[in-house]
Design a protein around this motif. Sequence first.
Motif, PDB file in Angstrom:
ATOM      1  N   LYS A 169       0.840  -1.191   0.000  1.00 54.19           N
ATOM      2  CA  LYS A 169       0.000   0.000   0.000  1.00 54.19           C
ATOM      3  C   LYS A 169       0.878   1.246   0.000  1.00 54.19           C
ATOM      4  O   LYS A 169       2.012   1.220   0.493  1.00 54.19           O
ATOM      5  N   TRP A 170       0.334   2.335  -0.542  1.00 57.37           N
ATOM      6  CA  TRP A 170       1.020   3.613  -0.368  1.00 57.37           C
ATOM      7  C   TRP A 170      -0.007   4.720  -0.163  1.00 57.37           C
ATOM      8  O   TRP A 170      -1.206   4.470  -0.224  1.00 57.37           O
ATOM      9  N   TRP A 171       0.495   5.917   0.149  1.00 59.66           N
ATOM     10  CA  TRP A 171      -0.360   7.007   0.613  1.00 59.66           C
ATOM     11  C   TRP A 171      -1.225   6.550   1.789  1.00 59.66           C
ATOM     12  O   TRP A 171      -2.393   6.946   1.913  1.00 59.66           O
ATOM     13  N   THR A 172      -0.623   5.704   2.609  1.00 64.02           N
ATOM     14  CA  THR A 172      -1.318   5.238   3.813  1.00 64.02           C
ATOM     15  C   THR A 172      -1.225   6.360   4.841  1.00 64.02           C
ATOM     16  O   THR A 172      -0.219   6.523   5.536  1.00 64.02           O
ATOM     17  N   PRO A 226       4.767  14.615  11.915  1.00 64.32           N
ATOM     18  CA  PRO A 226       4.888  13.174  12.162  1.00 64.32           C
ATOM     19  C   PRO A 226       3.714  12.351  11.673  1.00 64.32           C
ATOM     20  O   PRO A 226       3.648  11.147  11.942  1.00 64.32           O
ATOM     21  N   HIS A 227       2.781  12.942  10.960  1.00 63.98           N
ATOM     22  CA  HIS A 227       1.608  12.223  10.462  1.00 63.98           C
ATOM     23  C   HIS A 227       2.015  11.297   9.322  1.00 63.98           C
ATOM     24  O   HIS A 227       1.953  10.079   9.435  1.00 63.98           O
ATOM     25  N   GLY A 228       2.448  11.896   8.240  1.00 54.98           N
ATOM     26  CA  GLY A 228       3.032  11.140   7.142  1.00 54.98           C
ATOM     27  C   GLY A 228       2.037  10.419   6.247  1.00 54.98           C
ATOM     28  O   GLY A 228       0.931  10.071   6.640  1.00 54.98           O
ATOM     29  N   HIS A 229       2.471  10.227   5.013  1.00 50.01           N
ATOM     30  CA  HIS A 229       1.770   9.389   4.040  1.00 50.01           C
ATOM     31  C   HIS A 229       2.801   8.347   3.613  1.00 50.01           C
ATOM     32  O   HIS A 229       3.766   8.669   2.916  1.00 50.01           O
ATOM     33  N   MET A 230       2.586   7.118   4.015  1.00 49.69           N
ATOM     34  CA  MET A 230       3.648   6.135   3.946  1.00 49.69           C
ATOM     35  C   MET A 230       3.373   5.044   2.914  1.00 49.69           C
ATOM     36  O   MET A 230       2.220   4.733   2.600  1.00 49.69           O
ATOM     37  N   GLU A 231       4.469   4.474   2.409  1.00 48.44           N
ATOM     38  CA  GLU A 231       4.371   3.228   1.661  1.00 48.44           C
ATOM     39  C   GLU A 231       4.615   2.093   2.650  1.00 48.44           C
ATOM     40  O   GLU A 231       5.620   2.086   3.377  1.00 48.44           O
ATOM     41  N   VAL A 232       3.693   1.148   2.680  1.00 51.35           N
ATOM     42  CA  VAL A 232       3.711   0.099   3.702  1.00 51.35           C
ATOM     43  C   VAL A 232       3.589  -1.261   3.035  1.00 51.35           C
ATOM     44  O   VAL A 232       2.733  -1.463   2.164  1.00 51.35           O
TER      45      VAL A 232
END
Length: 408
Positions: A169-172, A226-232
């Motif tokens: 997933k990304w933009w998590t 620290p919120h972030g949009h992460m690739e997971v």
Amino acid sequence: MDFAYSERTQALRSRLSAFMAEHVEPAEAEFAAEIRANTEAGRRWTPLQTIERLKPAAQAAGLWNLFLPESEYGAGLTNSEYAPLAEIMGRVPWASEVFNCSAPDTGNMEVLVRYGTPEQKRQWLEPLLRGEIRSGFAMTEPAVASSDATNIEARIERDGDDYVVNGRKWWTSGAGDPRCKVLIFMGKTDPQAAKHAQQSMILVPMDAPGVTVLRPLGVFGYDDAPHGHMEVDFVDVRVPAANLLLGEGRGFEIAQGRLGPGRIHHCMRLIGLAERALELMCRRALARSAFGRTIAQQTVTQERIAEARCRIEQARLLTLKAAWMMDTVGNKAAKAEIAMIKVVAPTMAGQVIDWAIQAHGGAGVCDDFPLAYAWANARTLRFADGPDEVHRNAIAKIELGRWAPRQG
């Protein structure tokens, strides 16, 4: 339609505006300084104390969990009542977290209120409502065009008393925060089922073995730490079967219930952001001179200010209409209006902020003013909760359906 605010909403608007003026807007410089200090110290992904110190004050002021409609857990406001409050919070992009009203937690809490089991509510909803933890939403995937959610390839497969989750997933949203303890994950439970019955949603703890945060994704250079949009990455992540939400094949049903109110929230926050940009534009135009006249005396500036006011008012009225329809006839009947605001509000905000940047000259594109970050937020929201093109197609289909020849 009567858009007059109820007495309760008027009282909350007054209290919220006063809180923003007294506590939040004066803290913007402190917020920016803390971001810089954390970056220099190598601790970007830690909770920001500028926000944390304001949360108890917001709770004490009775400005906490305002977003939950018709719920024993929140303020019990309708979408129409909450919308003007979201606009006020939207003046400062990070302000909604101060009131425990920020995405993706709001949408995730609404999912748990509507569809969660008593145990899911006890384990995840209650600490979210208290602001003790945060959450993330894992839907979009890098390998497919996720604007069509039926493309999603991640799998949720039953194995005894567990489900096994696999996918990238990304933009998590929210997964970068160390306080993020749970993700709502969307994936396929039955690829052979009907098109919109293949997907399900499940609660995945962040500390489950096999969950790996690969990287933060920057948005025009902003990582939103620290919120972030992460690739997971999810590799053979085993979670109890009791973590499934509502039932197999009901992911789209949950998504529609989650995204409708969220779009109202996003759009009203954007209207607040546009109002702030217009205010900054007017102040700057009145204070600066070029070629023997103030910028405010330049005809092009006056045209932009007038057009900005018109567009803001139009977007607000359309969003309030959508909220009113959701309250009176339901989300399904309001689907055209919900789609329209999702097209109109981000485009409007992006243009108004762009004009404000232009009025500020070079100062508008640096971080001495909040406009560059505001523009990045507005531009990003033309993708979040579905890109413009998807919503335009939906609007067109509804409109064409009114005129299509009747069969039989």
